[in-house]
Design a protein around this motif. Structure first.
Motif, mmCIF file in Angstrom:
data_model
loop_
_atom_site.group_PDB
_atom_site.id
_atom_site.type_symbol
_atom_site.label_atom_id
_atom_site.label_comp_id
_atom_site.label_asym_id
_atom_site.label_seq_id
_atom_site.Cartn_x
_atom_site.Cartn_y
_atom_site.Cartn_z
ATOM 1 N N MET A 148 -67.610 71.441 37.809
ATOM 2 C CA MET A 148 -67.796 70.469 38.194
ATOM 3 C C MET A 148 -66.490 69.431 38.142
ATOM 4 S SD MET A 148 -69.982 67.638 35.770
ATOM 5 C CE MET A 148 -71.504 67.263 36.466
ATOM 6 N N LYS A 149 -66.330 68.566 39.371
ATOM 7 C CA LYS A 149 -65.198 67.931 39.374
ATOM 8 C C LYS A 149 -64.847 67.516 38.567
ATOM 9 C CE LYS A 149 -62.723 65.923 42.338
ATOM 10 N NZ LYS A 149 -61.977 66.616 43.372
ATOM 11 N N LYS A 150 -62.790 67.444 38.318
ATOM 12 C CA LYS A 150 -62.762 66.731 36.798
ATOM 13 C C LYS A 150 -62.659 65.105 37.557
ATOM 14 C CE LYS A 150 -61.765 69.733 33.087
ATOM 15 N NZ LYS A 150 -62.548 71.638 34.554
ATOM 16 N N THR A 151 -62.479 63.798 37.095
ATOM 17 C CA THR A 151 -61.737 62.789 37.264
ATOM 18 C C THR A 151 -60.836 61.806 36.060
ATOM 19 O OG1 THR A 151 -63.663 61.627 37.585
ATOM 20 C CG2 THR A 151 -63.113 62.586 39.169
ATOM 21 N N ALA A 152 -59.948 61.129 36.728
ATOM 22 C CA ALA A 152 -60.407 60.854 35.303
ATOM 23 C C ALA A 152 -59.483 58.610 35.467
ATOM 24 C CB ALA A 152 -58.896 60.761 34.396
ATOM 25 N N LEU A 153 -60.437 58.092 34.260
ATOM 26 C CA LEU A 153 -59.728 56.919 34.290
ATOM 27 C C LEU A 153 -58.995 55.769 32.829
ATOM 28 C CD1 LEU A 153 -61.112 53.582 36.106
ATOM 29 C CD2 LEU A 153 -62.146 53.617 33.649
ATOM 30 N N ILE A 154 -57.951 55.639 34.040
ATOM 31 C CA ILE A 154 -56.906 55.982 32.728
ATOM 32 C C ILE A 154 -57.280 53.606 32.347
ATOM 33 C CG2 ILE A 154 -54.259 55.259 32.465
ATOM 34 C CD1 ILE A 154 -54.349 57.893 34.206
ATOM 35 N N MET A 155 -57.078 53.544 31.123
ATOM 36 C CA MET A 155 -56.957 51.793 30.912
ATOM 37 C C MET A 155 -55.907 51.427 31.010
ATOM 38 S SD MET A 155 -60.508 51.863 28.929
ATOM 39 C CE MET A 155 -60.023 52.956 28.028
ATOM 40 N N ALA A 156 -55.727 50.494 31.835
ATOM 41 C CA ALA A 156 -54.112 50.387 31.952
ATOM 42 C C ALA A 156 -54.131 48.331 32.259
ATOM 43 C CB ALA A 156 -53.390 50.682 32.537
ATOM 44 N N GLY A 157 -55.244 47.933 31.027
ATOM 45 C CA GLY A 157 -55.031 46.063 31.500
ATOM 46 C C GLY A 157 -54.723 45.547 30.092
ATOM 47 N N GLY A 158 -54.311 46.154 29.306
ATOM 48 C CA GLY A 158 -53.351 45.702 28.058
ATOM 49 C C GLY A 158 -51.630 44.515 27.790
ATOM 50 N N ARG A 159 -52.218 43.868 27.101
ATOM 51 C CA ARG A 159 -50.832 43.165 26.649
ATOM 52 C C ARG A 159 -50.009 43.345 26.439
ATOM 53 N NH1 ARG A 159 -51.946 37.333 26.118
ATOM 54 N NH2 ARG A 159 -54.082 38.080 24.887
ATOM 55 N N GLY A 160 -50.365 44.269 25.237
ATOM 56 C CA GLY A 160 -49.182 44.974 24.300
ATOM 57 C C GLY A 160 -48.494 43.879 23.830
ATOM 58 N N GLU A 161 -48.996 43.180 23.122
ATOM 59 C CA GLU A 161 -47.844 42.226 22.784
ATOM 60 C C GLU A 161 -46.723 42.714 21.289
ATOM 61 O OE1 GLU A 161 -50.479 39.048 21.041
ATOM 62 O OE2 GLU A 161 -50.752 37.714 23.021
ATOM 63 N N ARG A 162 -47.461 43.867 20.689
ATOM 64 C CA ARG A 162 -46.552 44.548 19.373
ATOM 65 C C ARG A 162 -45.208 45.005 19.851
ATOM 66 N NH1 ARG A 162 -51.373 47.148 16.615
ATOM 67 N NH2 ARG A 162 -51.574 48.178 19.287
ATOM 68 N N PHE A 163 -45.016 44.985 21.465
ATOM 69 C CA PHE A 163 -44.059 44.784 22.025
ATOM 70 C C PHE A 163 -42.994 44.193 22.185
ATOM 71 C CE2 PHE A 163 -45.113 49.122 20.925
ATOM 72 C CZ PHE A 163 -45.020 49.949 20.435
ATOM 73 N N TRP A 164 -43.392 42.960 21.921
ATOM 74 C CA TRP A 164 -42.069 41.407 22.236
ATOM 75 C C TRP A 164 -41.197 42.081 21.396
ATOM 76 C CZ3 TRP A 164 -39.809 37.829 19.902
ATOM 77 C CH2 TRP A 164 -39.893 36.932 20.596
#
Lengths: 356, 356
Positions: free
Chosen positions: A1-17
């Motif tokens: 079966m076809k393999k696809t991916a959804l990469i979630m990249a909407g985060g703000r990542g405040e902890r690396f300020w």
């Protein structure tokens, strides 16, 4: 079966300020020191399983250009912009609709864009195993991480070691971040894994579950799908997303669904949750320091020092994180890394938005 | 008798790096926060006793312009440039020769340029009392500081409480920096004072003692004096100074001379020996922090943070000194302030002279 991916990249990542900012969150930073960013590593990691054309990135308008720049091989239409952040359920639903519309029923790997994995080959093998389980019936598969300490910062997954499908265990339940005593019990039982937020399922399986447990959202997602490729596409997306409740996939689906399976991952996972992770990921010198840039250390141990243009002189320090940037410098005791968000609150209160 | 002053301003003040530099040592910095520099405060402090025309500054060529700029009212010929640093004995001898040549026998206050004094009126009264003792015979008078703790960083003066001239006690001996146990004994005895490096004497008294205990140096100083105002002046100064041994006035004269008296000073003296002094001198906030500039503190206590242009965010810190400058930033644990000199050694070894 076809393999696809959804990469979630909407985060703000405040902890690396202050390295991460509103306009440059963690997933677009290189924290490993090898020059590649977190999202680039995420795409690279699964290239043996999923073609770049079959990878979708869920993000928001403000990071669109960053995604394009950092992933030049990715088709532009694979970048899905959420008009507003509504947590993971609508985000994953949007991805599933796009993928299902293009490929019909397909396997879908749902991955965060800001985790690190040390052993790629084991990771990919685990994903393959997960796909095999996800192809059966309506199974929802999640990757759990074998805990090596009673961390209270993660949700846990209770699995049933007696009930096995392929290489996966049946999930009994998801539990919220526990207190320390509870976490110690989980660790001792060997029947709990950390919830990594990585999922594998067919588009049909997840959409069916969204329909069952979040029917209003499902209806909206279907309307978005119907508008894809029409002049109405953007308007429908905007309208429906604004109407969605903010719901996580864990709370909205996983905690309620049946046929959930998990694979125990032992692939050197790190969610890179704060500057402390840099001390784990990067090479430390003989004093336990991770040092970068124009830095002089005297009697300084177990510290993380990320220099920029200025000379940084560190004298007599223990367990301190120092991060210099063009306009701000952070000096933080390691155990207080969680308080970095208070700096950002403070900056907001003082209207110092230029530093956010 | 005419009162004059010699202010010694040749020191490099490495302990205030990175604020102090080779070309901008401590005495030319404002560390109190009131805008006036240490040397300006020193001159200001004695203005009720000594006219500006009668104040001499001993420094070196590289600080000439700084002295002129910071003390515009001072006659230029009162700035005495040592061609090379040879510790305090030649420096004081040079001042004594200049003053004696101009005024004949005169009272001479010898003062460091980089100490702070909180109670000026008491200080000036103490100097007046010292002058009264110094006018008698060949008395050499020094100001001692009543110790409030067994500090091992100062030399001590043992006085004889039975033997009094005016408001001064006879000095029995000078002792080098003691170990902690010895210092505790000194403190308990109430017969020891800290050696402040401030002296009051007649030019005739000190020159007589230089002749007795450092005869070669005295001869050289006399040759310098003979050349003052002639075309030979600079050449004589250069030649003689390079020939001088490096000797402190304490070791060269005070430890050997007779008729030494001391006054116990209780005028809020601080030698501002390191960044820690800033925590004593400046106003601390309710968390014990001294904060200056664009700074955000979260759960940070008893720290000294001196910002510049950049935002400084301090999180979870205790007893840390942070000093930002245009090209270097120091982060130093308070107890390690003495190790700042190791940073400078390190920079020298690495040929990073631009930061010195």
């Amino acid at each position: 079966m076809k393999k696809t991916a959804l990469i979630m990249a909407g985060g703000r990542g405040e902890r690396f300020w202050p390295e991460s900012r509103m306009d440059m969150p963690k997933q677009f930073l290189s924290l490993t020191g090898d020059g590649r960013t977190m999202i680039q590593l995420t795409v690279e990691r699964i290239k043996s399983l999923v073609d770049i054309e079959d990878i979708y990135i869920a993000t928001n308008e403000s990071y669109m250009e960053l995604v394009k720049r950092q992933l030049p091989g990715l088709p532009e239409e694979n970048i899905l912009c959420e008009p507003v952040g509504r947590n993971t359920a609508p985000c994953i639903g949007l991805g599933a609709e796009h993928i299902a519309r293009k490929y019909g029923d397909a396997l879908m790997l749902v991955l965060p864009s800001d985790h690190l994995i040390k052993y790629n080959a084991i990771f990919c093998q685990t994903l393959e195993d997960a796909c095999a389980v996800a192809e059966q019936g309506g199974n929802l598969v999640t990757l759990g991480i074998t805990p090596d300490n009673p961390d209270t910062g993660y949700g846990y997954i209770k699995f049933n070691p007696e009930q096995i499908v392929g290489r996966a265990y049946a999930v009994e339940r998801f539990v919220e971040k526990p207190d320390l005593e509870t976490a110690k019990g989980y660790l001792a039982s060997h029947e709990y894994l950390w919830n990594s937020g990585m999922f594998i399922w067919k588009t049909s399986s997840i959409l069916e579950n969204l329909r069952a447990f979040l029917p209003d959202m499902y209806e909206g997602l279907e309307r978005i799908r119907a508008a894809i490729g029409t002049p109405e596409q953007q308007a429908a997306l905007e309208r429906e997303f604004r109407g969605f409740k903010s719901v996580s996939i864990d709370y909205g689906v996983m905690e309620k669904a049946k046929d959930i399976y998990c694979l125990a991952g032992n692939f050197g996972w790190d969610d890179v949750g704060s500057w402390l992770a840099v001390g784990r990921i990067r090479k430390t010198n003989e004093f336990g320091n991770v040092v970068n840039g124009n830095v002089v250390t005297i009697d300084t141990k177990n510290s993380i020092i990320q220099g920029k243009d200025k000379l940084i002189a560190a004298v007599g320090l223990r367990d301190i994180v120092i991060v210099d940037t063009d306009d701000a410098i952070l000096i933080c005791e390691k155990d207080s890394a969680g308080d970095i968000k208070k700096v950002l609150e403070n900056l907001r209160i003082c209207n110092k938005y230029q530093y956010l």
